[in-house]
Scaffold this motif. Structure first.
Motif, PDB file in Angstrom:
ATOM      1  N   UNK A 103       0.831  -1.201   0.000  1.00  0.00           N
ATOM      2  CA  UNK A 103       0.000   0.000   0.000  1.00  0.00           C
ATOM      3  C   UNK A 103       0.870   1.257   0.000  1.00  0.00           C
ATOM      4  N   UNK A 104       1.964   1.201   0.749  1.00  0.00           N
ATOM      5  CA  UNK A 104       2.851   2.360   0.824  1.00  0.00           C
ATOM      6  C   UNK A 104       3.512   2.644  -0.519  1.00  0.00           C
ATOM      7  N   UNK A 163     -10.531  -2.305   7.810  1.00  0.00           N
ATOM      8  CA  UNK A 163     -10.338  -1.077   7.051  1.00  0.00           C
ATOM      9  C   UNK A 163     -10.970  -1.191   5.665  1.00  0.00           C
ATOM     10  N   UNK A 164     -12.044  -0.458   5.447  1.00  0.00           N
ATOM     11  CA  UNK A 164     -12.650  -0.369   4.117  1.00  0.00           C
ATOM     12  C   UNK A 164     -11.898   0.733   3.381  1.00  0.00           C
ATOM     13  N   UNK A 165     -11.078   0.352   2.422  1.00  0.00           N
ATOM     14  CA  UNK A 165     -10.155   1.288   1.790  1.00  0.00           C
ATOM     15  C   UNK A 165     -10.877   2.324   0.932  1.00  0.00           C
ATOM     16  N   UNK A 166     -10.348   3.541   0.957  1.00  0.00           N
ATOM     17  CA  UNK A 166     -10.868   4.624   0.111  1.00  0.00           C
ATOM     18  C   UNK A 166     -10.103   4.611  -1.212  1.00  0.00           C
ATOM     19  N   UNK A 167     -10.322   3.553  -1.953  1.00  0.00           N
ATOM     20  CA  UNK A 167      -9.544   3.331  -3.168  1.00  0.00           C
ATOM     21  C   UNK A 167     -10.409   3.544  -4.406  1.00  0.00           C
ATOM     22  N   UNK A 168      -9.791   4.049  -5.453  1.00  0.00           N
ATOM     23  CA  UNK A 168     -10.531   4.308  -6.687  1.00  0.00           C
ATOM     24  C   UNK A 168     -10.997   3.027  -7.346  1.00  0.00           C
ATOM     25  N   UNK A 169     -10.318   1.919  -7.061  1.00  0.00           N
ATOM     26  CA  UNK A 169     -10.729   0.647  -7.670  1.00  0.00           C
ATOM     27  C   UNK A 169     -11.918   0.009  -6.958  1.00  0.00           C
ATOM     28  N   UNK A 177       2.424   8.808   1.862  1.00  0.00           N
ATOM     29  CA  UNK A 177       1.274   9.610   1.442  1.00  0.00           C
ATOM     30  C   UNK A 177       0.309   8.805   0.587  1.00  0.00           C
ATOM     31  N   UNK A 178       0.843   7.904  -0.245  1.00  0.00           N
ATOM     32  CA  UNK A 178      -0.023   7.096  -1.106  1.00  0.00           C
ATOM     33  C   UNK A 178      -0.941   6.209  -0.272  1.00  0.00           C
ATOM     34  N   UNK A 179      -0.374   5.553   0.754  1.00  0.00           N
ATOM     35  CA  UNK A 179      -1.184   4.678   1.599  1.00  0.00           C
ATOM     36  C   UNK A 179      -2.112   5.481   2.499  1.00  0.00           C
ATOM     37  N   UNK A 180      -1.629   6.609   3.007  1.00  0.00           N
ATOM     38  CA  UNK A 180      -2.450   7.427   3.903  1.00  0.00           C
ATOM     39  C   UNK A 180      -3.748   7.862   3.231  1.00  0.00           C
ATOM     40  N   UNK A 181      -3.690   8.106   1.921  1.00  0.00           N
ATOM     41  CA  UNK A 181      -4.891   8.514   1.197  1.00  0.00           C
ATOM     42  C   UNK A 181      -5.911   7.391   1.091  1.00  0.00           C
ATOM     43  N   UNK A 182      -5.457   6.145   1.213  1.00  0.00           N
ATOM     44  CA  UNK A 182      -6.360   4.995   1.087  1.00  0.00           C
ATOM     45  C   UNK A 182      -6.978   4.587   2.412  1.00  0.00           C
ATOM     46  N   UNK A 183      -6.335   4.921   3.520  1.00  0.00           N
ATOM     47  CA  UNK A 183      -6.749   4.413   4.828  1.00  0.00           C
ATOM     48  C   UNK A 183      -7.890   5.240   5.402  1.00  0.00           C
ATOM     49  N   UNK A 184      -8.960   4.592   5.847  1.00  0.00           N
ATOM     50  CA  UNK A 184     -10.110   5.323   6.364  1.00  0.00           C
ATOM     51  C   UNK A 184      -9.865   5.836   7.779  1.00  0.00           C
ATOM     52  N   UNK A 185     -10.644   6.832   8.169  1.00  0.00           N
ATOM     53  CA  UNK A 185     -10.572   7.334   9.542  1.00  0.00           C
ATOM     54  C   UNK A 185     -11.243   6.365  10.511  1.00  0.00           C
ATOM     55  N   UNK A 186     -12.287   5.696  10.039  1.00  0.00           N
ATOM     56  CA  UNK A 186     -13.013   4.727  10.864  1.00  0.00           C
ATOM     57  C   UNK A 186     -12.308   3.372  10.780  1.00  0.00           C
ATOM     58  N   UNK A 201      -0.589  -1.050  14.358  1.00  0.00           N
ATOM     59  CA  UNK A 201       0.811  -0.689  14.153  1.00  0.00           C
ATOM     60  C   UNK A 201       1.168  -0.768  12.669  1.00  0.00           C
ATOM     61  N   UNK A 202       0.637  -1.764  11.962  1.00  0.00           N
ATOM     62  CA  UNK A 202       0.920  -1.896  10.530  1.00  0.00           C
ATOM     63  C   UNK A 202       0.166  -0.838   9.733  1.00  0.00           C
ATOM     64  N   UNK A 203      -0.973  -0.391  10.240  1.00  0.00           N
ATOM     65  CA  UNK A 203      -1.689   0.714   9.608  1.00  0.00           C
ATOM     66  C   UNK A 203      -0.834   1.978   9.695  1.00  0.00           C
ATOM     67  N   UNK A 204      -0.245   2.208  10.879  1.00  0.00           N
ATOM     68  CA  UNK A 204       0.625   3.373  11.051  1.00  0.00           C
ATOM     69  C   UNK A 204       1.888   3.249  10.204  1.00  0.00           C
TER      70      UNK A 204
END
Length: 426
Positions: free
Chosen positions: A107-108, A319-325, A137-146, A128-131
């Motif tokens: 993801x990173x 984590x439900x990813x905020x991904x364009x796909x 920045x690429x992965x951070x854009x995909x990771x949800x707040x919830x 910890x792996x989410x962090x």
């Protein structure tokens, strides 16, 4: 008295001939009954059509290997309930097992086709792996707040059962000290070893470790040891604690994963129990790993020692990813499966598999008989911020990386020449 009018009171209705009920031809009765049955079938079929889904949407769930198998069983159970999206499309989830550290890296770096089918949902072992991924920045854009949890497992110190009991488990002490990550490192450097605790036959106190770049338990233990003020950040001066830990570890009990360490422990114990006990005294592990190990009836059962200063826990965030796909329908399917996973049926299945519930609930299987306790005394620590997680892993990797040195010596005749002004040769 019968329900209604008293038996001895006569009716005031005038006596006389009563009108006999008109009889209905049998064939008329058949027609009426058939019509009613057919009407019921039509209504039932219409209701069934109203409830039935059509088409299909699949949400891909990439989960840590430790929880992927029970999730796969639960996915089958959820599918039997005929779930659907808001527009009536049949929903299902497909579970793929993949290492959390690996997915964080993918993801990173930006998921590409060579990495496999892109996931709609990621379920790592720990935040910890989410962090770790969020440092990019690429992965951070995909990771949800919830980031809701679906199960939990504390980070503990795994010890062979006889050793934990020798320290007074379930409330063990290292001499006058509670068992903390720092005291564990200190006792490993004590030349007296187990003789300090009246068991010289066990030899030195040997601290095992796994690779924090791959092992969740090791990463949690390392950050707990370094983040001494528990503020969620690992400062430069705190990183020095990694040196002390590295020096305390017995080289032959340092492995990439907990499973590898456990395999070596069993191999050492194959000759006799004492040989196994002399192999390793303690190492970081997740509680469910101890339960799984003990469920195999090993040569040396393990006991979970819960450090007084705590550690981050495996919280299995969903984590439900905020991904364009990922489509809106896939996200709806993912949300439906999450609701099922946090329900009573799924939570019971996960507890049976050795995890605590997302709300820390346990069942009757979490007892001292299997080397764990039901109620935790120390609260779980928060996972350090992304930058600190990354720095911690990088520092440890630098400390443990093998280094090859190539030394070149010029032995030709020119080395016999004098160096001007020195009185010496080259």
């Amino acid at each position: 008295m019968a329900y209604g009018r008293p038996a001895h009171i006569r009716s005031h209705r005038r006596a006389g001939s009563r009108r006999r009920p008109r009889r209905i031809a049998p064939w008329i009765s058949v027609v009426i009954v058939s019509a009613l049955v057919l009407s019921g079938l039509v209504v039932g079929y219409q209701q069934l059509l109203a409830r039935a889904c059509s088409g299909q949407v699949t949400a891909r769930v990439v989960a840590a290997p430790s929880i992927a198998q029970p999730l796969d069983r639960l996915a089958t159970a959820w599918l039997a309930s005929e779930p659907s999206t808001r527009d009536g499309t049949c929903a299902r989830v497909l579970i793929e097992s993949r290492d959390s550290a690996e997915v964080a890296g993918l993801l990173a770096a930006g998921w590409n086709k060579r990495s496999g089918e892109a996931p709609d949902v990621w379920v790592p072992v720990s935040s910890a792996w989410v962090h770790k991924a969020a440092a990019s920045e690429q992965a951070a854009a995909l990771l949800p707040d919830d980031r809701p949890s679906i199960a939990r497992s504390p980070t503990v110190i795994a010890m062979p059962e006889p050793m934990a009991e020798a320290l007074g488990w379930p409330e063990p002490r290292l001499g006058d000290e509670e068992v903390r990550w720092a005291t564990l490192v200190e006792v490993s450097g004590d030349d007296r070893g187990w003789a300090r605790f009246d068991h010289p036959e066990w030899g030195p106190f040997r601290l095992g470790m796994t690779d924090p770049a791959r092992s969740t338990a090791a990463l949690h233990a390392l950050t707990a040891l370094l983040d001494t003020d528990d503020d969620g950040e690992v400062a430069d001066d705190e990183l020095e604690g990694a040196f002390r830990l590295r020096e305390a570890i017995a080289p032959d009990v340092y492995h990439e994963t907990t499973e590898q360490l456990l395999t070596k422990l069993e191999e050492a114990a194959a000759a006799d129990e004492t040989a196994g006990l002399r192999h390793v005294s303690a190492f970081p592990a997740l509680e469910y790993e101890i339960l799984v190990h003990n469920g195999r009836n090993p040569m040396i059962p393990l006991t979970a020692v819960y450090p007084a200063d705590g550690a981050a826990e495996a919280d299995f965030p969903y984590l439900v990813l905020r991904a364009e796909w990922s489509t809106d329908q896939a996200r709806q399917a993912a949300a439906g499966f999450l609701a099922f996973l946090r329900g009573p049926q799924a939570q019971e299945e996960l507890r049976t598999a050795g995890f605590r519930g997302f709300d820390q609930t346990t069942d009757e299987g979490f007892t001292s008989d299997v080397g764990v306790v039901g109620t935790l005394a120390a609260p779980a620590r928060t996972v350090p911020v992304p930058a600190s997680v990354t720095r911690t892993i990088e520092q440890w990797t630098a400390l443990t990386r093998s280094t090859n040195v190539l030394l070149l010596l010029d032995v030709s005749g020119t080395m016999a020449a004098d160096v001007p002004g020195t009185g010496q040769t080259r």
